[in-house]
Enzyme design. Structure first.
Site, PDB file in Angstrom:
ATOM      1  N   HIS A   1       0.793  -1.237   0.000  1.00 57.35           N
ATOM      2  CA  HIS A   1       0.000   0.000   0.000  1.00 57.35           C
ATOM      3  C   HIS A   1       0.815   1.272   0.000  1.00 57.35           C
ATOM      4  O   HIS A   1       0.243   2.367   0.077  1.00 57.35           O
ATOM      5  CB  HIS A   1      -0.943   0.047   1.196  1.00 57.35           C
ATOM      6  CG  HIS A   1      -2.050  -0.955   1.136  1.00 57.35           C
ATOM      7  ND1 HIS A   1      -3.285  -0.667   0.608  1.00 57.35           N
ATOM      8  CD2 HIS A   1      -2.093  -2.246   1.529  1.00 57.35           C
ATOM      9  CE1 HIS A   1      -4.054  -1.737   0.695  1.00 57.35           C
ATOM     10  NE2 HIS A   1      -3.359  -2.717   1.236  1.00 57.35           N
TER      11      HIS A   1
ATOM     12  N   LYS B   1     -14.562   8.701  -3.762  1.00 53.95           N
ATOM     13  CA  LYS B   1     -15.810   9.039  -3.051  1.00 53.95           C
ATOM     14  C   LYS B   1     -16.319  10.403  -3.508  1.00 53.95           C
ATOM     15  O   LYS B   1     -17.521  10.599  -3.714  1.00 53.95           O
ATOM     16  CB  LYS B   1     -15.579   9.016  -1.532  1.00 53.95           C
ATOM     17  CG  LYS B   1     -15.205   7.637  -1.011  1.00 53.95           C
ATOM     18  CD  LYS B   1     -14.615   7.659   0.411  1.00 53.95           C
ATOM     19  CE  LYS B   1     -13.899   6.347   0.695  1.00 53.95           C
ATOM     20  NZ  LYS B   1     -13.066   6.399   1.922  1.00 53.95           N
TER      21      LYS B   1
ATOM     22  N   THR C   1      -8.366   6.893  -2.038  1.00 53.90           N
ATOM     23  CA  THR C   1      -9.720   6.379  -2.243  1.00 53.90           C
ATOM     24  C   THR C   1     -10.753   7.472  -1.987  1.00 53.90           C
ATOM     25  O   THR C   1     -11.866   7.397  -2.501  1.00 53.90           O
ATOM     26  CB  THR C   1      -9.995   5.170  -1.328  1.00 53.90           C
ATOM     27  OG1 THR C   1      -9.480   5.469  -0.026  1.00 53.90           O
ATOM     28  CG2 THR C   1      -9.326   3.926  -1.854  1.00 53.90           C
TER      29      THR C   1
ATOM     30  N   LYS D   1       1.083  14.488   1.343  1.00 53.25           N
ATOM     31  CA  LYS D   1      -0.253  14.851   0.847  1.00 53.25           C
ATOM     32  C   LYS D   1      -0.386  16.363   0.644  1.00 53.25           C
ATOM     33  O   LYS D   1      -1.348  16.849   0.059  1.00 53.25           O
ATOM     34  CB  LYS D   1      -1.337  14.330   1.800  1.00 53.25           C
ATOM     35  CG  LYS D   1      -1.376  12.805   1.898  1.00 53.25           C
ATOM     36  CD  LYS D   1      -2.396  12.351   2.936  1.00 53.25           C
ATOM     37  CE  LYS D   1      -2.317  10.875   3.259  1.00 53.25           C
ATOM     38  NZ  LYS D   1      -2.971  10.012   2.254  1.00 53.25           N
TER      39      LYS D   1
ATOM     40  N   LYS E   1      -8.320  14.041   4.509  1.00 51.45           N
ATOM     41  CA  LYS E   1      -7.468  12.847   4.515  1.00 51.45           C
ATOM     42  C   LYS E   1      -6.513  13.013   5.687  1.00 51.45           C
ATOM     43  O   LYS E   1      -6.462  14.090   6.291  1.00 51.45           O
ATOM     44  CB  LYS E   1      -6.684  12.716   3.201  1.00 51.45           C
ATOM     45  CG  LYS E   1      -6.003  14.027   2.763  1.00 51.45           C
ATOM     46  CD  LYS E   1      -5.263  13.880   1.455  1.00 51.45           C
ATOM     47  CE  LYS E   1      -6.148  14.018   0.243  1.00 51.45           C
ATOM     48  NZ  LYS E   1      -6.387  12.765  -0.478  1.00 51.45           N
ATOM     49  N   ARG E   2      -5.741  11.943   6.020  1.00 52.26           N
ATOM     50  CA  ARG E   2      -4.745  12.096   7.071  1.00 52.26           C
ATOM     51  C   ARG E   2      -3.789  13.236   6.733  1.00 52.26           C
ATOM     52  O   ARG E   2      -3.512  13.502   5.562  1.00 52.26           O
ATOM     53  CB  ARG E   2      -3.967  10.786   7.255  1.00 52.26           C
ATOM     54  CG  ARG E   2      -4.799   9.701   7.886  1.00 52.26           C
ATOM     55  CD  ARG E   2      -5.269  10.087   9.272  1.00 52.26           C
ATOM     56  NE  ARG E   2      -4.149  10.123  10.182  1.00 52.26           N
ATOM     57  CZ  ARG E   2      -3.869   9.168  11.070  1.00 52.26           C
ATOM     58  NH1 ARG E   2      -4.650   8.108  11.177  1.00 52.26           N
ATOM     59  NH2 ARG E   2      -2.822   9.267  11.862  1.00 52.26           N
TER      60      ARG E   2
HETATM   61  C1  Z2T Z   1      -2.619   3.534   4.664  1.00 51.98           C
HETATM   62  O1  Z2T Z   1      -3.827   4.057   4.943  1.00 51.98           O
HETATM   63  C2  Z2T Z   1      -2.130   3.500   3.360  1.00 51.98           C
HETATM   64  C3  Z2T Z   1      -0.900   2.939   3.122  1.00 51.98           C
HETATM   65  C4  Z2T Z   1      -0.155   2.397   4.175  1.00 51.98           C
HETATM   66  O2  Z2T Z   1       1.035   1.826   3.889  1.00 51.98           O
HETATM   67  C5  Z2T Z   1      -0.623   2.433   5.466  1.00 51.98           C
HETATM   68  C6  Z2T Z   1      -1.849   2.992   5.702  1.00 51.98           C
HETATM   69 CL1  Z2T Z   1      -2.461   3.031   7.311  1.00 51.98          CL
HETATM   70  C7  Z2T Z   1       1.645   0.976   4.812  1.00 51.98           C
HETATM   71  C8  Z2T Z   1      -2.999   4.025   2.251  1.00 51.98           C
HETATM   72  C9  Z2T Z   1      -2.290   4.727   1.113  1.00 51.98           C
HETATM   73  O3  Z2T Z   1      -1.548   5.813   1.613  1.00 51.98           O
HETATM   74  C10 Z2T Z   1      -3.339   5.197   0.102  1.00 51.98           C
HETATM   75  O4  Z2T Z   1      -2.732   5.796  -1.011  1.00 51.98           O
HETATM   76  C11 Z2T Z   1      -4.180   4.015  -0.365  1.00 51.98           C
HETATM   77  O5  Z2T Z   1      -5.269   4.467  -1.142  1.00 51.98           O
HETATM   78  C12 Z2T Z   1      -4.733   3.257   0.817  1.00 51.98           C
HETATM   79  O6  Z2T Z   1      -3.703   2.899   1.704  1.00 51.98           O
HETATM   80  C13 Z2T Z   1      -5.463   1.999   0.389  1.00 51.98           C
HETATM   81  O7  Z2T Z   1      -4.711   1.243  -0.501  1.00 51.98           O
END
Ligand code: Z2T
Length: 813
Positions: free
Chosen positions: A363, A663, A659, A557, A551-552
């Site tokens: 991810h 949305k 994601t 970002k 988003k976080r």
């Molecule tokens: C996370 O939310 C994502 C990646 C991570 O890598 C960890 C966490 Cl908690 C270890 C996110 C990505 O940043 C985002 O781009 C992606 O859409 C999402 O995972 C789902 O794949």
């Protein structure tokens, strides 16, 4: 018709009786005398009566037919609230609404009584929640496996502009959807010594002694499919003190003390969720959590499998285990342990089964997220698992040396154990038959960059599965008026088959349709404006452009670029009489990891700018800034449908997928973004005219990193707008933000905020121009909705099912 109305009337009467009776059973009181929370709990109890029969039926069908089962292992499932989405999926919203109305209850007022199950940080956890919804809705036998955290992700309060974290005691009033299954508990072992001992007959046998046992108790949550009778299971494990350890009477003081320590240890395991999004802290307790739920989960799969009377040799044909990022990667070694130590398999046979069973999703390419556990921490905690990983690695490297003679770089890059650390991603890749990224560009970067040595070694293992979201929660449930408009325009087939949203493409120039779309967007904007005002925020003009970044909070970002741009607009509005923008509200929302200083400073800056701009009468008609407190799933359901502009501005190459972008799109917002993650595919789906793309490309970014030729200082010196806003961080305009200035200038702006600043400004200007033409804007908005079908998680899950898991739907009659 009259018949149908009659049937509904009967159903409604029956349902009303159920509410009254259930109130008596649960509370010993009349329905009319319950508190709002008790009303909520009563409604859930009745919904569970609707679900439970199909839950039993689904499990019996799977057991009898021996269908292949998918187990999605994830350390996070960001579920949010379940009552509304369960009623949507059951197709009983109207019936419940009407029956309750006749009992004097507004169903919509009951929804907020439910705690928001925040068992995740952000995208990764929400993806897992969308995936189990899609598996159930496609009739796939797929289940979730995770941890029952006593505290979910912290609640965010903004106090004097700063983020303050409040523990999320979501279980405080009970969680109505869970079923404790005490009889399905399993034991998980930690610590002790593991070694091979020679037997009398000369053979070697494993000894694992002096270990500590933790009891894992499952809590099952039903996952309801969309109008198809399927009810799957999310199994959440809770750590509890082992029953065998309770002989108080005969204990010495030392033993009692040891018992207390043991109890504290056990209770800490599932106490809370780690609040870091895509960065890894290397805490021992986190590794304990990971092994705890993985061992419990894999043990219960094997036990259930044997109970169904199946042959373990066929395991990989009957079970798919998915590893959601590396957090559950230790599943590879745990399955080997169960097969070899407990089921008497030869190593090679066990290894073949394990690799065919496991699949892994990556991810992120952010290096700080890579899980690497020091051997000194790993081995004492999980001695047998460490032995198994060593043996996996020994055989693996033997093969690497055979296939790539004299290539010591290859050996180093592929070794699961390196520099005294266990590399979890490498364990996951070696132990799986499939490795995937989460958007096309991300999967390409994995193959060509981050994991290029693995890709060269195992080219066939790598594939892409672009993320998706469930349109049931993010459109049907969150935006019922838009849902009705779509139904009236193209029929309701899209609800089961979201790719049919493309039929809307025939209507994107219909005046009547666009007028309705406009009205609905305005309703959602009023809802959000009201929500903000009711929660202590400023008054917002629902006719202003709603430009939203939720988003976080993360440097990559680039919320900093967004707020710096607002500072620039404010400065222009104040100093340049001819400078004009259409009335705009810029929204931010998101949590910062508690230890992430720059992220917290970014929140403080946003709030400082909001305070100044919002209290300046001279610009208020044109510009307001809002920080939405405590952004999460439930607030997202209000936010996404209200947006005109979706801010997706990560540094190209850094956002694996995103994601939230999907949305927003599905609710008719236009993307303003970089060519990063799934934005690339969104811009292809809608066409460049229906979004606004700006900034450095991934290739350019990677090139800058490779050559080290980017100089933030040059941007500061040559771009007056950049120089202005960066200087304002320290000249007292908004307070003292040396931290952020130093991060950008001394730290050389690792995410190219200054480089992309002017392109970002131009992108906004283009968007504003487009917004002036109502018809063109609404058409673009409609085109976004019409082409959002491919970003349904149903499409994503179908691809996983076909290409990776090799499972087929099971019809539950
Ligand atoms: C996370 O939310 C994502 C990646 C991570 O890598 C960890 C966490 Cl908690 C270890 C996110 C990505 O940043 C985002 O781009 C992606 O859409 C999402 O995972 C789902 O794949």
């Amino acid at each position: 018709m009259a018949n149908k109305r009659n049937e509904l009337g009967l159903a409604k009467e029956g349902l009303k009786q159920k509410f009254l009776a259930t109130a008596h059973i649960l509370w010993g009181r009349d329905f009319a005398d319950l508190t709002s929370h008790e009303v909520y709990a009563t409604i859930v109890s009745v919904v569970k009566q609707y679900i439970s029969e199909n839950w039993v039926k689904t499990n019996k069908a799977y057991m009898k037919r021996r269908d292949k089962q998918i187990y999605y292992f994830s350390v996070e499932f960001l579920l949010g609230r379940l009552l509304r989405s369960n009623l949507v999926n059951l197709g009983e919203m109207e019936l419940f609404h009407d029956a309750l109305e006749e009992l004097g209850i507004d169903l919509n007022q009951s929804f907020p009584e439910e705690p928001d199950a925040g068992l995740g940080n952000g995208g990764l956890g929400r993806l897992a929640a969308c995936f189990i919804d899609s598996m159930a809705s496609l009739g796939l036998p797929g289940h979730g496996c995770s941890i029952r955290y006593q505290y979910g992700l912290f609640e965010q309060k903004i106090i004097k502009g700063n983020q303050v974290e409040i523990p999320d005691n979501w279980l405080g009033n009970g969680f109505e959807w869970e079923y404790r299954k005490a009889d399905k508990a399993v034991n998980v072992k930690f610590n002790g010594n593991a070694y091979m001992k020679e037997q009398e007959d000369g053979s070697l046998a494993l000894v694992h002694e002096d270990y500590m046992t933790v009891m894992a108790v499952p809590y099952d949550v039903p996952i309801v499919g969309f109008r198809n009778n399927t009810v799957n299971t999310l199994r959440l494990w809770n750590a509890e003190v082992n029953r065998d350890f309770s002989d108080y009477g005969t204990m010495t003081r030392e033993q009692l003390q040891a018992k207390k320590e043991y109890r504290n240890f056990v209770e800490s395991i599932t106490e809370y969720l780690y609040p870091d999004d895509s960065s890894y802290e290397g805490r021992r307790l986190r590794l304990i959590q990971e092994y705890f739920f993985v061992s419990a989960g894999v043990q219960s799969i094997v036990r259930h499998y044997l109970l169904a009377g199946m042959d373990l040799k066929e395991f990989a044909k009957k079970v798919a285990i998915h590893i959601n990022d590396t957090h559950p990667a230790v599943a590879v070694a745990e399955l080997m342990r169960l097969l070899v130590d407990e089921q008497g398999f030869e190593w090679d046979d066990a290894w073949k089964i394990t690799r065919e069973t496991m699949a892994y999703t990556n991810h992120t390419i952010m290096p700080e997220a890579l899980e690497k556990w020091p051997i000194d921490m790993f081995r004492p905690l999980l001695p047998r698992i460490y032995m198994i990983i060593e043996e996996i690695n020994r055989r693996h490297l033997e093969e690497v040396r055979k296939r790539r003679p004299n290539d010591e770089q290859m050996v180093r890059e592929l070794s699961i154990i390196e520099d005294g650390q266990v590399h979890m991603a490498r364990l996951a890749i070696v132990g799986s038959h499939s490795v995937n990224g989460v958007a096309a560009i991300h999967s390409d970067i994995l193959k060509n960059d981050t994991l290029k040595f693995f890709h060269r070694y195992y080219p066939g293992k790598f594939n892409n599965k672009t993320n998706g979201i469930t349109h049931r929660r993010w459109l049907i449930s969150a935006n019922p008026e838009l849902t009705s408009l779509i139904d009236e325009t193209i029929g309701d087939g899209w609800q089961k088959a979201p790719e049919q949203l493309s039929k809307l493409n025939d209507h994107v120039a219909d005046k009547g349709f666009l007028q309705e779309l406009d009205k609905i967007k305005r309703l959602r904007k009023i809802d959000l404006a009201d929500y903000i005002h009711e929660h202590g925020g400023v008054r917002i003009d629902p006719d202003s452009i709603f430009d939203i970044q939720v988003k976080r909070i993360h440097s990559y970002k680039r919320q900093i670029m967004n707020i710096l741009h607002i500072m620039y607009l404010y400065h222009e509005l104040k100093t340049n009489k001819r400078f004009r923008i259409p009335p705009t509200t810029r929204f931010f929302g998101g949590k910062a990891a508690p230890g992430y200083y720059i992220a917290k400073e970014t929140i403080r800056l946003i709030n400082a700018v909001a305070e100044k701009v919002n209290s300046d009468k001279a610009v208020n008609e044109m510009l307001k800034v809002v920080f939405i407190e405590n952004f999460g799933v439930s607030i997202g359901e209000i936010v996404y449908p209200a947006a005109d502009i979706s801010e997706q501005i990560s540094t190209a190459s850094k956002e694996a997928s995103g994601t939230g972008n999907m949305k927003f799109m599905m609710n008719g917002a236009l993307t303003l973004g970089t060519l990063d993650g799934a934005n690339v595919e969104i811009s292809q789906a809608v066409g460049r005219e229906n979004c606004e793309i700006f900034g450095l490309r991934a290739e350019e970014v990677l090139n800058y990193y490779a050559t080290g030729s980017y100089k933030a200082w040059d941007e500061f010196n040559t771009n007056p707008a950049v120089r202005l806003v960066v200087s304002q961080l320290v000249d007292g305009t908004y307070g003292d933000f040396h931290s952020l200035r130093d991060y950008l200038i001394q730290g050389n702006d690792e995410f190219f905020v200054l480089k992309d600043f002017s392109p970002y400004d131009r992108a906004h200007k283009n968007m504003n121009q487009k917004y002036e033409n109502r018809k063109a804007w609404l058409t673009s908005s409609a085109i976004n909705i019409a082409n959002s079908g491919v970003f349904s998680s149903d499409r994503t899950i179908r691809e996983y099912a076909d290409d990776i898991w090799h499972v087929k739907p099971v019809i539950i009659a």
